[in-house]
Design a protein around this motif. Structure first.
Motif, mmCIF file in Angstrom:
data_model
loop_
_atom_site.group_PDB
_atom_site.id
_atom_site.type_symbol
_atom_site.label_atom_id
_atom_site.label_comp_id
_atom_site.label_asym_id
_atom_site.label_seq_id
_atom_site.Cartn_x
_atom_site.Cartn_y
_atom_site.Cartn_z
ATOM 1 N N VAL A 21 69.971 31.407 105.574
ATOM 2 C CA VAL A 21 69.792 31.993 104.241
ATOM 3 C C VAL A 21 71.085 31.893 103.441
ATOM 4 O O VAL A 21 72.160 32.256 103.926
ATOM 5 C CB VAL A 21 69.360 33.476 104.345
ATOM 6 C CG1 VAL A 21 69.170 34.081 102.961
ATOM 7 C CG2 VAL A 21 68.080 33.604 105.153
ATOM 8 N N ILE A 22 70.982 31.408 102.222
ATOM 9 C CA ILE A 22 72.118 31.386 101.292
ATOM 10 C C ILE A 22 71.678 32.095 100.024
ATOM 11 O O ILE A 22 70.739 31.664 99.340
ATOM 12 C CB ILE A 22 72.562 29.936 100.971
ATOM 13 C CG1 ILE A 22 72.981 29.206 102.245
ATOM 14 C CG2 ILE A 22 73.691 29.945 99.951
ATOM 15 C CD1 ILE A 22 73.335 27.757 102.034
ATOM 16 N N ARG A 23 72.373 33.185 99.702
ATOM 17 C CA ARG A 23 71.968 33.996 98.548
ATOM 18 C C ARG A 23 73.039 34.086 97.472
ATOM 19 O O ARG A 23 72.715 34.280 96.301
ATOM 20 C CB ARG A 23 71.593 35.412 99.003
ATOM 21 C CG ARG A 23 70.395 35.457 99.917
ATOM 22 C CD ARG A 23 69.980 36.887 100.249
ATOM 23 N NE ARG A 23 69.553 37.631 99.069
ATOM 24 C CZ ARG A 23 69.072 38.879 99.108
ATOM 25 N NH1 ARG A 23 68.971 39.500 100.277
ATOM 26 N NH2 ARG A 23 68.702 39.480 98.011
ATOM 27 N N SER A 24 74.312 33.962 97.842
ATOM 28 C CA SER A 24 75.357 34.142 96.838
ATOM 29 C C SER A 24 75.371 32.972 95.860
ATOM 30 O O SER A 24 75.111 31.813 96.240
ATOM 31 C CB SER A 24 76.730 34.271 97.500
ATOM 32 O OG SER A 24 77.214 33.012 97.915
ATOM 33 N N ALA A 25 75.683 33.271 94.623
ATOM 34 C CA ALA A 25 75.668 32.248 93.574
ATOM 35 C C ALA A 25 76.636 31.111 93.886
ATOM 36 O O ALA A 25 76.316 29.933 93.698
ATOM 37 C CB ALA A 25 75.998 32.879 92.231
ATOM 38 N N ASP A 26 77.813 31.446 94.369
ATOM 39 C CA ASP A 26 78.818 30.408 94.659
ATOM 40 C C ASP A 26 78.372 29.500 95.797
ATOM 41 O O ASP A 26 78.506 28.276 95.716
ATOM 42 C CB ASP A 26 80.164 31.048 95.008
ATOM 43 C CG ASP A 26 80.846 31.664 93.804
ATOM 44 O OD1 ASP A 26 80.451 31.334 92.659
ATOM 45 O OD2 ASP A 26 81.771 32.478 93.996
ATOM 46 N N ALA A 27 77.847 30.087 96.858
ATOM 47 C CA ALA A 27 77.435 29.291 98.019
ATOM 48 C C ALA A 27 76.232 28.406 97.706
ATOM 49 O O ALA A 27 76.048 27.347 98.313
ATOM 50 C CB ALA A 27 77.129 30.211 99.192
ATOM 51 N N MET A 28 75.410 28.822 96.742
ATOM 52 C CA MET A 28 74.233 28.026 96.390
ATOM 53 C C MET A 28 74.558 26.824 95.520
ATOM 54 O O MET A 28 73.755 25.886 95.435
ATOM 55 C CB MET A 28 73.200 28.901 95.660
ATOM 56 C CG MET A 28 72.416 29.824 96.567
ATOM 57 S SD MET A 28 70.881 30.423 95.785
ATOM 58 C CE MET A 28 71.539 31.433 94.466
ATOM 59 N N GLN A 29 75.713 26.813 94.872
ATOM 60 C CA GLN A 29 76.000 25.788 93.873
ATOM 61 C C GLN A 29 75.796 24.345 94.346
ATOM 62 O O GLN A 29 75.214 23.538 93.611
ATOM 63 C CB GLN A 29 77.423 25.967 93.335
ATOM 64 C CG GLN A 29 77.591 27.139 92.385
ATOM 65 C CD GLN A 29 76.565 27.135 91.264
ATOM 66 O OE1 GLN A 29 76.433 26.150 90.533
ATOM 67 N NE2 GLN A 29 75.840 28.228 91.140
ATOM 68 N N PRO A 30 76.245 23.945 95.533
ATOM 69 C CA PRO A 30 76.038 22.551 95.942
ATOM 70 C C PRO A 30 74.570 22.141 96.031
ATOM 71 O O PRO A 30 74.258 20.947 95.973
ATOM 72 C CB PRO A 30 76.699 22.487 97.323
ATOM 73 C CG PRO A 30 77.682 23.613 97.329
ATOM 74 C CD PRO A 30 77.035 24.691 96.525
ATOM 75 N N TYR A 31 73.675 23.106 96.172
ATOM 76 C CA TYR A 31 72.250 22.820 96.295
ATOM 77 C C TYR A 31 71.546 22.797 94.934
ATOM 78 O O TYR A 31 70.362 22.466 94.866
ATOM 79 C CB TYR A 31 71.574 23.865 97.187
ATOM 80 C CG TYR A 31 72.165 23.947 98.569
ATOM 81 C CD1 TYR A 31 71.652 23.194 99.615
ATOM 82 C CD2 TYR A 31 73.259 24.783 98.837
ATOM 83 C CE1 TYR A 31 72.194 23.266 100.895
ATOM 84 C CE2 TYR A 31 73.805 24.861 100.110
ATOM 85 C CZ TYR A 31 73.284 24.101 101.124
ATOM 86 O OH TYR A 31 73.831 24.176 102.391
ATOM 87 N N LEU A 32 72.267 23.155 93.891
ATOM 88 C CA LEU A 32 71.653 23.320 92.573
ATOM 89 C C LEU A 32 71.982 22.184 91.616
ATOM 90 O O LEU A 32 71.584 22.221 90.451
ATOM 91 C CB LEU A 32 72.102 24.649 91.952
ATOM 92 C CG LEU A 32 71.877 25.895 92.803
ATOM 93 C CD1 LEU A 32 72.319 27.137 92.045
ATOM 94 C CD2 LEU A 32 70.397 26.013 93.221
ATOM 95 N N ARG A 33 72.696 21.185 92.097
ATOM 96 C CA ARG A 33 73.037 20.036 91.262
ATOM 97 C C ARG A 33 73.032 18.782 92.115
ATOM 98 O O ARG A 33 73.212 18.852 93.326
ATOM 99 C CB ARG A 33 74.415 20.224 90.623
ATOM 100 C CG ARG A 33 75.552 20.389 91.623
ATOM 101 C CD ARG A 33 76.889 20.532 90.916
ATOM 102 N NE ARG A 33 77.996 20.595 91.869
ATOM 103 C CZ ARG A 33 78.519 21.705 92.339
ATOM 104 N NH1 ARG A 33 78.031 22.870 91.938
ATOM 105 N NH2 ARG A 33 79.527 21.670 93.194
#
Length: 472
Positions: A21-33
């Motif tokens: 599980v990844i919930r923090s905004a910073d940790a999710m960034q690589p998956y969002l672009r």
């Protein structure tokens, strides 16, 4: 689209465990672009399941709650197919923890792998048992098998081995409602009705989540010969590939065409990529022969073929690599094009295919029309001519404004796609549609084709929760 309820969040976390599980905004960034930062989105959550059972449970829970999923592999695509939308309500389902080699069967010439296996690791696993997995891409150190299948990846060896659709024998797929289709059959012959695996290959995660595959292996390459040749025109390149096929048969495993502009960019921005001849030429080809025999006379075949082509004016100059170091240097000229073009500012990338015989006509007509539409435009044309696939990319005129160039994207795209369709071609050869070409497909694909695609989507994913906004 509903927000994730506390109950659903808890159930999803239970399904994949804390490590998934990844919930923090910073940790999710690589998956969002995407890797080029060309497409960006938001997500409610990123999940990284470690097994097919975990994927199935996540899909079942999201289906019941009406929450959309975006399957993702190495996220190396060029059309934004693995990037969530801007709503922040979708869940990214990363398959990268599913990276096991499940089985290798050298006698059956097959390997069974999970979707998160890196292409490079798959190649290495095959090599360890004296076999070859032939798919080869510039991103092979970071792209995954699942993504390769979802986009029906091609690469530089399609000429001999085919694309990913040709290399897959069986699949394991989690359907949009969470059921699992266990189709991991390593059979060359299975004539029992519809070949269901082809529904999911190239579907970019819109019909289900590929979790594993049985893939074909081939004898390891024991000898190789590589040459770099200058040709006067695309027409000469087409004539040359015909000559090589006639002499070398299926030993011809690579034939890459590159425009002078493509090579100039590489020479400018990639260290160690100097001009190979005493003068620059308008077009270049990279040729590779390979054989499972250790002492196959490939260099002699290549030199003889190039000699005949020189006499006929199909080739202006040529050099055959004399060492592995020289082979690597020649491939660097080809593989460095995309990276080099990025140094020249924004680029408009197009991945088209036409019949091999139509490549010269396409290039001549499209080059002319584009230069009339935008004087000073720099055209970076290169690709796998043996299968009719051209990467036809555009860089802005030198000194021009980035935003102004990007504003021309739609107008220039229409020129390229109209020329492609006029020659019976396709607007996407190996990169898929994703979100980049979804609207263009609505314009350029036949209405009946689109109707059939929508019928399949409705049958398998009636709620529209699998990678919405992509493909169809």
């Amino acid at each position: 689209m509903p927000a994730l309820s506390p109950t659903l969040l808890h159930a999803l976390e239970q399904a994949v465990g804390p490590a998934g599980v990844i919930r923090s905004a910073d940790a999710m960034q690589p998956y969002l672009r995407d890797w080029r930062n060309a497409y960006r989105g938001q997500a409610a959550l990123v999940l990284r399941p470690a097994s097919t059972d975990q994927v199935a449970e996540v899909v079942r829970l999201c289906h019941a709650a009406g929450v959309a999923l975006v399957p993702q592999g190495g996220n190396t695509g060029l059309c934004g197919g693995a990037v969530p939308d801007a709503s922040g309500t979708q869940v990214v389902l990363s398959l990268t923890r599913m990276n096991a080699i499940r089985a290798i069967d050298p006698a059956n010439e097959t390997i069974t792998v999970e979707a998160g296996v890196l292409l490079q690791h798959l190649q290495e696993a095959a090599a360890e048992v004296g076999r070859l997995f032939p798919l080869s891409l510039g991103a092979e150190g970071s792209c995954t098998v699942g993504g390769n299948l979802a986009t029906n990846a091609g690469g530089t060896a399609v000429l001999r081995y085919g694309n990913m659709r040709d290399l897959a024998l069986g699949l394991e797929v989690v359907l949009p409602d969470g059921r699992v289709w266990h189709g991991l059959r390593g059979l060359r012959k299975d004539n029992t009705g519809y070949d269901l695996k082809h529904l999911f290959i190239g579907a970019e995660g819109t019909l289900g989540v590929i979790t594993a595959a049985v893939l074909k292996l081939f004898p390891a390459i024991a000898s190789r010969a590589t040459a770099w040749a200058a040709v006067p025109s695309p027409q000469a390149a087409v004539a040359l590939i015909g000559r090589l096929r006639g002499v070398c048969g299926d030993r011809l495993s690579g034939f890459e065409l590159m425009s002078r502009q493509s090579v100039e960019f590489v020479q400018r921005h990639v260290p160690g990529c100097a001009e190979r001849f005493s003068q620059a030429h308008p077009w270049y080809v990279l040729i590779e022969l390979s054989d499972a025999l250790a002492n196959a006379p490939l260099a002699e075949l290549l030199e003889s073929s190039l000699g005949g082509a020189l006499e006929q004016g199909e080739v202006l100059d040529a050099v055959v690599a004399a060492s592995q170091t020289q082979v690597a240097a020649l491939w660097k000229l080809r593989e460095g094009i995309s990276e080099a073009q990025n140094h020249e500012g924004p680029s408009l990338k197009h991945d088209i295919s036409v019949p091999v015989s139509s490549i010269p006509a396409f290039i001549e007509a499209t080059d002319r029309q584009l230069r009339a539409a935008l004087p000073g435009l720099r055209i970076v044309a290169y690709g796998h001519v043996g299968d009719g696939n051209l990467h036809y990319n555009l860089s802005k005129p030198e000194g021009s404004d980035d935003a102004a160039f990007k504003a021309e994207a739609e107008r220039l795209m229409q020129v390229i796609y109209a020329a492609t369709l006029a020659l019976g071609g396709s607007i996407s050869a190996e990169h898929g549609l994703g979100q980049a070409k979804r609207e263009a497909a609505q314009q350029y694909k036949a209405p009946l084709e689109l109707e059939l695609m929508r019928t399949l989507k409705q049958a398998l994913d009636p709620a529209g929760l699998m990678n919405p906004g992509k493909v169809v």
